[in-house]
Design an enzyme around this catalytic site. Structure first.
Site, PDB file in Angstrom:
ATOM      1  N   ASP A  15       0.843  -1.198   0.000  1.00  0.00           N
ATOM      2  CA  ASP A  15       0.000   0.000   0.000  1.00  0.00           C
ATOM      3  C   ASP A  15       0.877   1.246   0.000  1.00  0.00           C
ATOM      4  O   ASP A  15       1.710   1.432   0.905  1.00  0.00           O
ATOM      5  CB  ASP A  15      -0.901   0.027   1.253  1.00  0.00           C
ATOM      6  CG  ASP A  15      -1.989  -1.040   1.198  1.00  0.00           C
ATOM      7  OD1 ASP A  15      -2.115  -1.725   0.161  1.00  0.00           O
ATOM      8  OD2 ASP A  15      -2.724  -1.170   2.198  1.00  0.00           O
ATOM      9  N   ASP A 248     -11.412  -5.426   6.550  1.00  0.00           N
ATOM     10  CA  ASP A 248     -10.617  -6.666   6.635  1.00  0.00           C
ATOM     11  C   ASP A 248     -10.534  -7.143   8.086  1.00  0.00           C
ATOM     12  O   ASP A 248     -10.628  -8.346   8.359  1.00  0.00           O
ATOM     13  CB  ASP A 248      -9.211  -6.425   6.075  1.00  0.00           C
ATOM     14  CG  ASP A 248      -9.261  -5.995   4.621  1.00  0.00           C
ATOM     15  OD1 ASP A 248     -10.176  -6.449   3.907  1.00  0.00           O
ATOM     16  OD2 ASP A 248      -8.412  -5.191   4.211  1.00  0.00           O
ATOM     17  N   GLN A 279      -5.254   3.857  14.005  1.00  0.00           N
ATOM     18  CA  GLN A 279      -3.853   4.064  13.592  1.00  0.00           C
ATOM     19  C   GLN A 279      -3.744   4.094  12.072  1.00  0.00           C
ATOM     20  O   GLN A 279      -4.586   3.505  11.381  1.00  0.00           O
ATOM     21  CB  GLN A 279      -2.973   2.937  14.137  1.00  0.00           C
ATOM     22  CG  GLN A 279      -2.744   3.048  15.640  1.00  0.00           C
ATOM     23  CD  GLN A 279      -1.787   1.978  16.124  1.00  0.00           C
ATOM     24  OE1 GLN A 279      -0.724   1.789  15.550  1.00  0.00           O
ATOM     25  NE2 GLN A 279      -2.179   1.277  17.168  1.00  0.00           N
ATOM     26  N   GLY A 281      -2.509   3.177   8.326  1.00  0.00           N
ATOM     27  CA  GLY A 281      -2.109   1.929   7.655  1.00  0.00           C
ATOM     28  C   GLY A 281      -3.133   0.846   7.917  1.00  0.00           C
ATOM     29  O   GLY A 281      -3.777   0.833   8.976  1.00  0.00           O
TER      30      GLY A 281
HETATM   31  O1  RIB Z   1      -9.088  -3.306   2.357  1.00  0.00           O
HETATM   32  C1  RIB Z   1      -7.952  -2.509   2.331  1.00  0.00           C
HETATM   33  C2  RIB Z   1      -6.996  -2.987   1.280  1.00  0.00           C
HETATM   34  O2  RIB Z   1      -7.576  -2.814   0.007  1.00  0.00           O
HETATM   35  C3  RIB Z   1      -5.686  -2.232   1.221  1.00  0.00           C
HETATM   36  O3  RIB Z   1      -4.711  -2.743   2.089  1.00  0.00           O
HETATM   37  C4  RIB Z   1      -5.313  -2.280  -0.237  1.00  0.00           C
HETATM   38  O4  RIB Z   1      -4.205  -3.065  -0.509  1.00  0.00           O
HETATM   39  C5  RIB Z   1      -6.559  -2.810  -0.947  1.00  0.00           C
HETATM   40  O5  RIB Z   1      -6.396  -4.106  -1.320  1.00  0.00           O
END
Ligand code: RIB
EC number: 2.7.1.15
Length: 304
Positions: A15, A248, A279, A281
């Site tokens: 990223d 995620d 945070q 990232g």
């Molecule tokens: O869901 C977030 C993710 O979506 C990021 O880390 C980026 O890589 C995209 O895949």
């Protein structure tokens, strides 16, 4: 279940994150305030989040034979994710996500690269990881035919299959019928089912042929219980720094705590996602199980 075994089929990206005071207009050049590089990719993020919460995690995916690929593979190993199912492919660069963070939200463009080398054949080679798992997860940053192959294997062996349909695309009926639970936001559910994004979330869920846990961002989650009932989980209030990876983290916690029942798993998923946005990232804010339990205890104390 202290350490459920979770197999994640999914993407691995580097990223590249630019922070800006606001999102630029089309054609506008804007001065940013910061640039940083983070480990990401929806598959890798879900794998890391589940491992931090104490699951035994296998990741099935692919990276390119390049510096980003090596850095990401090493990072995953450091996070206790088993990467034996991650192929290193030549001729394709490691997946990359261009992310702009502004106004408490993000815009993401993904260049899939090696993630598109995850084929049905690759899934068949790694099928044992699905067969031996307690639960299997996938997203849509790897090719759909590979996701379908994974879902079929999971179904054949009676393993719950959580599909996070992001980035959104219309899903074939065949896949929807293989899924144990779909975890979209409202927009993703509309696209997945080929319906209007104007439709209210409750109605979208009622049109789904499979159970749905819908993430509603700051509004928490809405989920169907498979018996016609709809339930709501309120969000946990935090001050967001970067929402990348919140979905995620939500999916990972849902899988990690699946054995506790849907209602409890959704509550823990909302709490884990809330912590994750505090945070910068995608992976930095993902909580350990201890941090998650402390957060929940503080929330209960504050409510009393
Ligand atoms: O869901 C977030 C993710 O979506 C990021 O880390 C980026 O890589 C995209 O895949």
């Amino acid at each position: 279940m202290n350490q459920p075994r979770i197999t994640v089929i999914g993407s691995i990206n580097m990223d590249l994150v630019t922070s800006a005071p606001r999102f630029p207009q089309v054609g506008e050049t804007l001065l940013g305030t910061d640039f940083r590089q983070f480990m990401g990719g929806k598959g890798a993020n879900q794998a890391v989040a589940a491992a931090r919460l104490g699951a035994q995690v296998d990741l099935v995916g692919a990276v390119g034979d390049d510096a980003f690929g090596r850095e990401l593979s090493d990072g995953l190993v450091q996070e206790n994710v088993n990467t034996d199912g991650v192929a290193t492919v030549s001729g394709r660069p490691t997946g990359m996500a261009n992310i702009t963070v502004a106004e408490g939200d993000n815009h993401i463009i993904v260049v899939s690269g090696a993630n598109f080398a995850v084929t049905p054949e690759h899934i068949r080679q790694e099928a044992q990881r699905i067969i031996e798992a307690d639960i299997v997860m996938a997203q849509l940053e790897t090719p759909l035919d590979a996701v379908i192959e994974a879902a079929k294997t999971a179904k054949q062996h009676g393993k719950p299959f959580i599909l996070n349909p992001a980035p959104a695309q219309k899903l074939p009926q065949e896949l929807l019928e293989l899924v144990t639970v779909l975890t979209p936001n409202a927009y993703e559910l509309a696209i997945s089912l080929g319906l209007s994004a104007e439709m209210p979330p409750e109605e979208l869920i009622r049109h789904s042929p499979c159970p749905v846990v819908m993430t509603l961002g700051a509004e928490g989650a809405l989920f169907s219980d498979g018996k016609g009932g709809l339930h709501r989980q309120a969000s946990f209030k935090v001050t967001p720094v970067d929402t990348t990876g919140a979905g995620d983290t939500f999916n990972a916690a849902l899988a990690r705590y699946w054995h506790l029942g849907l209602q409890e798993a959704v509550k823990l998923a909302c709490a884990a996602a809330a912590i994750s946005v505090t945070q910068a990232g995608a992976q930095s804010g993902m909580p350990s199980e201890k941090t998650l339990r402390q957060f929940l205890a503080e929330q209960t104390e504050n409510a009393n």
